[in-house]
Design an enzyme around this catalytic site. Structure first.
Site, mmCIF file in Angstrom:
data_model
loop_
_atom_site.group_PDB
_atom_site.id
_atom_site.type_symbol
_atom_site.label_atom_id
_atom_site.label_comp_id
_atom_site.label_asym_id
_atom_site.label_seq_id
_atom_site.Cartn_x
_atom_site.Cartn_y
_atom_site.Cartn_z
ATOM 1 N N ASP A 194 58.995 -26.891 -22.593
ATOM 2 C CA ASP A 194 57.723 -26.193 -22.764
ATOM 3 C C ASP A 194 58.030 -24.997 -23.652
ATOM 4 O OD1 ASP A 194 55.208 -25.189 -22.603
ATOM 5 O OD2 ASP A 194 55.213 -24.807 -20.452
ATOM 6 N N CYS B 244 62.652 -23.384 -20.347
ATOM 7 C CA CYS B 244 61.604 -22.358 -20.559
ATOM 8 C C CYS B 244 60.582 -22.476 -19.438
ATOM 9 C CB CYS B 244 60.948 -22.509 -21.925
ATOM 10 S SG CYS B 244 62.100 -22.803 -23.288
ATOM 11 N N CYS C 205 51.630 -24.876 -25.846
ATOM 12 C CA CYS C 205 50.213 -24.561 -25.626
ATOM 13 C C CYS C 205 49.643 -23.992 -26.916
ATOM 14 C CB CYS C 205 50.028 -23.607 -24.449
ATOM 15 S SG CYS C 205 50.998 -22.086 -24.543
ATOM 16 N N PRO D 104 56.214 -19.542 -15.610
ATOM 17 C CA PRO D 104 56.332 -19.047 -14.231
ATOM 18 C C PRO D 104 56.576 -20.124 -13.177
ATOM 19 C CG PRO D 104 54.036 -19.183 -14.812
ATOM 20 C CD PRO D 104 54.788 -19.578 -16.047
ATOM 21 N N GLY D 105 56.786 -21.366 -13.603
ATOM 22 C CA GLY D 105 57.160 -22.396 -12.649
ATOM 23 C C GLY D 105 56.075 -23.380 -12.288
#
Length: 436
Positions: free
Chosen positions: A326, A259, A379, A262-263
């Site tokens: 993540d 997942c 998060c 955006p890196g």
């Protein structure tokens, strides 16, 4: 009549359209991107974005004011415009973006340019002026409504209060603040101390905020951040920067970042060691963001399109030394950056997300070598996506040994007069396991 792109009326009109899109289920960044594609003057975009974000941080309060001040709700375009204007007018004076009389004048002007809404000019003018005349009384009146007071859906408030009875008010208040701009210094290219000197020479105030973290005291467009385009720094919250260090990667390791878009964590891992990294992302468009970040950082990984919960579709049989999950989550820990999230989520989403997290955890654990380590991260501030998941996983996997990790990091903001540089971060959860 055409509105000048640099006028507040123009910005209010477009912010109201963005609000309408969010109410219909569109994420705010996507709603703004669609609007911006139609605006030929880039300078107009900043005000539109600012008003839209301010409105969503104050949506409970602004909606309550509209309901109090207007007996018969007007059509959606006018109602959303009133909501945006009242969000601006109800800000604390020290935080106000515009003088009250300008907001009233420009809101009326904005309505006058909408053919179907022109008859509502008088209503808009009367409502806003009425609010200004009785501002303190009206605000006190709506504070008995928890949604208006805290600016979150009631189910969200209840969940936070139940999970964190001693801290729930601070958590909600922090979510309504403006997030700082925190940078991650690429350890292959510089150090925190050296980069702070670069910022000082450029008259950009900043402080060290962690082993690789620098926090700007005033946010800047990324193109104006020294070294960003050259890969010297990346934008990444201090809580998110904990992931790479917790994985303790070493040269030669094989690592899966699941997942990954955006890196941000992908790049951080590659900055710390020479590793063979597979960055997995289910969404092809989001996977492109990983490639863009890697190109900017001048780093290399294998970017793979696939579902983390079904490894047979993309995994070629070689085990990993480290796995980072993540996981998809409510994003409840980053609402100060994305205030639309609280209004888009539903209470039923938490159960669906928890099931998805368990599916991914169960699917990826077999891909880890004996002696390897898995880091589970979200998060989120909700225990159903954090500690309860870690406990479930530990009980399910007999060969999983739980290691030291931060656990739940509650969102925190730097208070005026604080001497700490490291207490301004998003909400995050981390659990770490070794396969024995």
């Amino acid at each position: 009549m055409q509105l000048a792109p640099d006028s507040l009326a123009f910005a209010l009109n477009h912010a109201a359209r963005a609000l309408a899109a969010v109410r219909a289920g569109t994420a705010l960044p996507a709603a703004l991107a669609a609007l911006f594609a139609t605006i030929e003057v880039p300078a107009a975009r900043g005000a539109i974005q600012d008003i839209a974000y301010r409105t969503l941080r104050a949506l409970g309060r602004a909606d309550a004011l509209v309901a109090t001040l207007v007996r018969k709700p007007p059509a959606a375009p006018v109602a959303n415009l009133l909501t945006c204007a009242l969000a601006l007018l109800s800000d604390e004076p020290e935080d106000a973006a515009y003088a009250p009389f300008i907001v009233v004048d420009q809101a009326v002007h904005a309505v006058s340019t909408q053919r179907d809404a022109r008859p509502m000019k008088g209503l808009v003018n009367a409502v806003l002026r009425n609010f200004l005349r009785s501002r303190d009384t009206l605000l006190a009146q709506i504070m008995s409504n928890p949604v208006a007071r805290w600016n979150y859906p009631l189910w969200w408030i209840d969940q936070v209060r139940a999970a964190w009875p001693a801290a729930w008010q601070n958590i909600l208040l922090t979510g309504n603040t403006h997030a700082p701009m925190t940078l991650r210094v690429n350890q292959r290219r510089s150090t925190v101390a050296a980069y702070l000197e670069v910022l000082h020479a450029a008259n950009i105030p900043a402080v060290a905020a962690g082993p690789s973290a620098v926090r700007l005291l005033r946010a800047l467009p990324v193109e104006r951040v020294p070294g960003f385009m050259q890969g010297v720094v990346s934008v990444q919250d201090a809580s998110a920067q904990r992931a790479a260090a917790l994985l303790e990667v070493h040269n030669g390791m094989r690592v899966l970042d699941a997942c990954a878009a955006p890196g941000g964590k992908t790049g951080h891992l590659l900055e710390l060691a020479d590793i063979d990294l597979v960055a997995l992302e289910a969404d092809q468009a989001r996977a492109q963001r990983i490639n863009e970040n890697l190109n900017r950082l001048r780093l290399t990984a294998t970017v793979c399109i696939g579902d983390a919960g079904t490894p047979k579709e993309w995994w070629h049989g070689q085990l990993f030394d480290r796995v980072l999950i993540d996981a998809p989550c409510s994003a409840s820990g980053i609402v100060r950056r994305h205030p639309d999230i609280r209004w888009l989520r539903r209470s039923t989403d938490l159960t669906a997300l928890a099931n998805e997290q368990r599916r991914i955890l169960a699917a990826l654990w077999p891909l880890l070598k004996t002696g390897g380590e898995l880091l589970y991260a979200t998060c989120s501030i909700f225990p159903t996506e954090g500690e309860l998941q870690a406990q479930w996983f530990e009980s399910k996997q007999q060969d999983a040994v739980r290691l030291t990790a931060p656990g739940q990091l509650l969102p925190s903001t730097t208070l005026p007069g604080s001497d700490s540089n490291t207490d301004d971060h998003d909400g995050f959860f981390y659990a770490r396991f070794r396969k024995q």
